[in-house]
Design a protein around this motif. Structure first.
Motif, PDB file in Angstrom:
ATOM      1  N   UNK A  58      17.632 -30.381 -66.041  1.00 16.49           N
ATOM      2  CA  UNK A  58      16.165 -30.654 -65.158  1.00 16.49           C
ATOM      3  C   UNK A  58      15.308 -30.011 -66.218  1.00 16.49           C
ATOM      4  N   UNK A  59      14.169 -30.826 -66.435  1.00 15.43           N
ATOM      5  CA  UNK A  59      13.168 -30.124 -67.161  1.00 15.43           C
ATOM      6  C   UNK A  59      11.836 -30.084 -66.345  1.00 15.43           C
ATOM      7  N   UNK A  60      11.256 -28.333 -66.363  1.00 16.84           N
ATOM      8  CA  UNK A  60      10.344 -28.408 -65.716  1.00 16.84           C
ATOM      9  C   UNK A  60       9.169 -27.389 -66.467  1.00 16.84           C
ATOM     10  N   UNK A  61       8.052 -27.323 -65.662  1.00 19.25           N
ATOM     11  CA  UNK A  61       7.082 -26.538 -66.425  1.00 19.25           C
ATOM     12  C   UNK A  61       7.642 -25.291 -66.760  1.00 19.25           C
ATOM     13  N   UNK A  62       7.302 -24.590 -67.875  1.00 20.41           N
ATOM     14  CA  UNK A  62       7.570 -23.146 -68.189  1.00 20.41           C
ATOM     15  C   UNK A  62       6.548 -22.234 -67.770  1.00 20.41           C
ATOM     16  N   UNK A  63       6.943 -21.341 -66.950  1.00 15.34           N
ATOM     17  CA  UNK A  63       6.010 -20.250 -66.175  1.00 15.34           C
ATOM     18  C   UNK A  63       6.139 -18.870 -67.051  1.00 15.34           C
ATOM     19  N   UNK A 118      17.138 -26.420 -67.530  1.00 14.89           N
ATOM     20  CA  UNK A 118      18.047 -26.192 -66.722  1.00 14.89           C
ATOM     21  C   UNK A 118      19.119 -27.054 -66.949  1.00 14.89           C
ATOM     22  N   UNK A 119      20.481 -26.508 -67.319  1.00 17.38           N
ATOM     23  CA  UNK A 119      21.510 -27.290 -67.232  1.00 17.38           C
ATOM     24  C   UNK A 119      22.660 -26.753 -66.341  1.00 17.38           C
ATOM     25  N   UNK A 120      23.776 -27.451 -65.946  1.00 19.62           N
ATOM     26  CA  UNK A 120      24.622 -26.960 -65.072  1.00 19.62           C
ATOM     27  C   UNK A 120      25.318 -25.947 -65.491  1.00 19.62           C
ATOM     28  N   UNK A 121      25.926 -25.029 -64.681  1.00 21.30           N
ATOM     29  CA  UNK A 121      26.636 -23.763 -65.124  1.00 21.30           C
ATOM     30  C   UNK A 121      27.924 -24.395 -65.777  1.00 21.30           C
ATOM     31  N   UNK A 122      28.432 -23.829 -66.821  1.00 22.04           N
ATOM     32  CA  UNK A 122      29.970 -24.116 -67.230  1.00 22.04           C
ATOM     33  C   UNK A 122      30.996 -23.911 -66.464  1.00 22.04           C
TER      34      UNK A 122
END
Length: 580
Positions: free
Chosen positions: A350-355, A304-308
């Motif tokens: 942010x790196x998270x588990x992929x669901x 997840x990266x911040x909105x442009x």
């Protein structure tokens, strides 16, 4: 000694002496942690005094001080100072009381593991005071001392007094607590009775003025003067001076992460910080989410990266930084899990588990008439996730179908933390943006619109709204909540019963929903467990509820019938007059 953080700057001086006693039963200490704990937990100054009638009370005072300075900093950074300190002191009290019960003094508390306890924790611009017993904290006010604590002593006569409260006396402990604003130049004095009963205020303030550059020397001078004036007890003095306080919102809680550069938009097959991008999963005005593969482990992850569009908004970036910080402090199978850090990060993301699954919003579209047990199962799981937030003194504040994922096994997970309020962080770095309503209007509890802030019952309101929507396909108050501008608007909200159409929603389920969705948070369930329990177990109070008035069930029909009735009455009266 002087210690300072990026914002909070203090000087501390302390001295203790056994005086005319054979053993020093006082114990004191101070701890100044490094960042980020300095901002998140503050600086602690602690003082304990063992009771003279006990031969082991010095063990109690030493244990109380050491356990506080150790365990307080091990409590969750998301907790408030008050919650953290109280839990530590309650545990310490239980341990001391148990030690006495196991000793030869099991039935003589005056000879057991008992001590008084006073602590000051300075965090951000606030000083938090915890007190039980007869040590004292003073604030220097010119040439006088303002006593901030009460002595928990019971006076029997002019010759006899005894402690009414102390650590270790009883299984439970009542702790005095207060919080006060601090400013640069404020000076606080912590002292045992062996000091304050023998040294007058004028001597203390003149000593502080003369030894402003060496507070250790000032503390020693006060202790020696108390001894010279005949003190027959142990003597301990601690001095704390506030030299500087942090600016609003300046707390360093992210450990340098905030300085990372913002990443570019990512393309499929591109390599990015050790990840291979597979595809974009979701894009909105708030963020961009990608499916990626960790090139070291082969693990599928979500990035997840911040909105442009919002990268120039400091408040937005602060909330984005908070998301991972929050996720790493929540441990629940029903809350999105962050990936462990195995290498240095070069960008802000942010790196998270992929669901693999779908949002609850899509699930509701695919299942427009779910059975009651399936709805209850989803609500139970989301409630478990919310309780994990609440245990950490966090409020989600934006629970809605788009922020809940249902995976292929039917497991529900809360996935978005952009609006979460963390009590400990708000306390460390108060920010005007904290008062902003961040949740989606249709699911937001009325108290937010009244400027009253939220509570766990506010999250319950949002969950009940989601439950209501799963059962009926609608929202309990429609668009009424968005029009709230004052308390009178909130009280005008009209709940539409969940059984208003052809869906077979039991009356007791509707009763549980009605209560959880009450405009007044004080009239909702006490906690989430009570709400989910009532979704499975009929509450007799709801079964005996009379039929809902027509004006609430169908206001339009009510006024139509009223109008027709009045019209008929007018016609009848006119006919009667004409007949005469």
């Amino acid at each position: 000694m002087a210690r300072m953080g990026r914002g909070l700057q203090i000087s501390i001086g302390q001295h203790s002496d056994k005086g005319r006693k054979p053993v020093n039963q006082d114990f004191h200490g101070a701890l100044i942690p490094i960042e980020p704990l300095l901002s998140l937990k503050g600086i602690a100054v602690v003082l304990a005094d063992g009771i003279s009638s006990s031969a082991v009370s010095q063990v109690a005072s030493e244990s109380a001080v050491k356990s506080f300075l150790t365990d307080y900093y091990c409590t969750s950074e998301s907790w408030t100072v008050k919650n953290s300190a109280r839990r530590v002191l309650e545990a310490t009290n239980s341990w001391l009381h148990a030690e006495t019960r196991r000793s030869q003094y099991a039935y003589d508390r005056d000879k057991g593991y008992v001590c008084t306890f006073t602590a000051m924790v300075v965090k951000s611009t606030m000083a938090h005071i915890f007190h039980v017993g007869d040590c004292r904290i003073y604030r220097v006010a010119g040439k006088a001392l303002e006593q901030l604590t009460d002595d928990h002593r019971i006076i029997v006569s002019s010759e006899q007094t005894y402690l009414g409260r102390a650590l270790g006396i009883n299984p439970q402990i009542e702790i005095d607590y207060q919080a006060l604003q601090v400013e640069p130049g404020d000076i606080f004095l912590l002292a045992t009775d062996g000091a304050y009963e023998f040294v007058d205020h004028r001597f203390v303030t003149s000593t502080l003025a003369a030894s402003a550059a060496d507070l250790d020397a000032a503390a020693q001078t006060i202790v020696e003067e108390a001894y010279r004036r005949g003190s027959d007890d142990n003597i301990t003095v601690q001095i704390l001076r506030i030299d500087g306080v942090p600016l609003a919102g300046s707390a360093d809680i992210f450990g340098g992460t905030a300085e990372l550069p913002l990443p570019p938009l990512l393309e499929p097959r591109a390599l990015f910080d050790g990840y291979r991008i597979v595809r974009e999963v979701h894009a909105s005005s708030r963020s961009h989410i990608y499916l990626a593969v960790d090139t070291e482990t082969g693990e599928m992850v979500a990035l997840k990266i911040p909105s442009i569009d919002l990268r120039d908004d400091p408040a937005y970036l602060r909330r984005f930084l908070m998301e991972e910080w929050i996720a790493r402090r929540i441990d629940s199978p029903h809350v999105l899990k962050p990936c462990s850090r195995s290498r240095r990060r070069n960008y802000l993301y942010v790196a998270t588990e992929f669901i693999e699954g779908q949002t609850l919003r899509q699930w509701m579209l695919d299942n427009p008439r779910p059975d009651l047990e399936t709805v209850r199962s989803i609500v139970d799981q989301v409630a478990a996730g919310l309780r994990a937030f609440h245990r950490m003194e966090m409020l989600h504040q934006d629970l809605r179908p788009d922020n809940i994922l249902i995976d292929k096994t039917g497991t529900a997970k809360i996935i978005d933390f952009g609006a979460v309020k963390v009590a400990g962080v708000v306390e460390a770095a108060p920010n005007p943006d904290d008062a902003e309503i961040l949740g989606t209007v249709q699911y937001t509890a009325p108290e937010y619109f009244l400027g009253e802030g939220g509570s766990p019952r506010s999250d319950m309101f949002s969950l009940a709204s989601v439950c209501y929507q799963m059962l009926t396909g609608e929202l309990p108050y429609g668009a009424q909540i968005a029009r709230i501008k004052g308390r009178s608007d909130a009280w005008k909200l009209r709940y539409r019963p969940a059984s208003h159409d052809d869906r077979a929603v039991p009356v007791w389920i509707d009763g549980a929903l009605r209560r959880a969705l009450h405009p007044d948070p004080n009239k909702r369930h006490e906690d989430l467990f009570e709400f989910t329990y009532e979704l499975r177990n009929p509450n007799p109070a709801y079964l005996g509820t009379p039929t809902t008035p027509l004006i609430e069930r169908n206001p339009l029909l009510f006024w139509k019938l009223t109008t027709v009735t009045l019209a008929c009455a007018v016609v009848a009266l006119l006919a009667l007059l004409h007949a005469r």
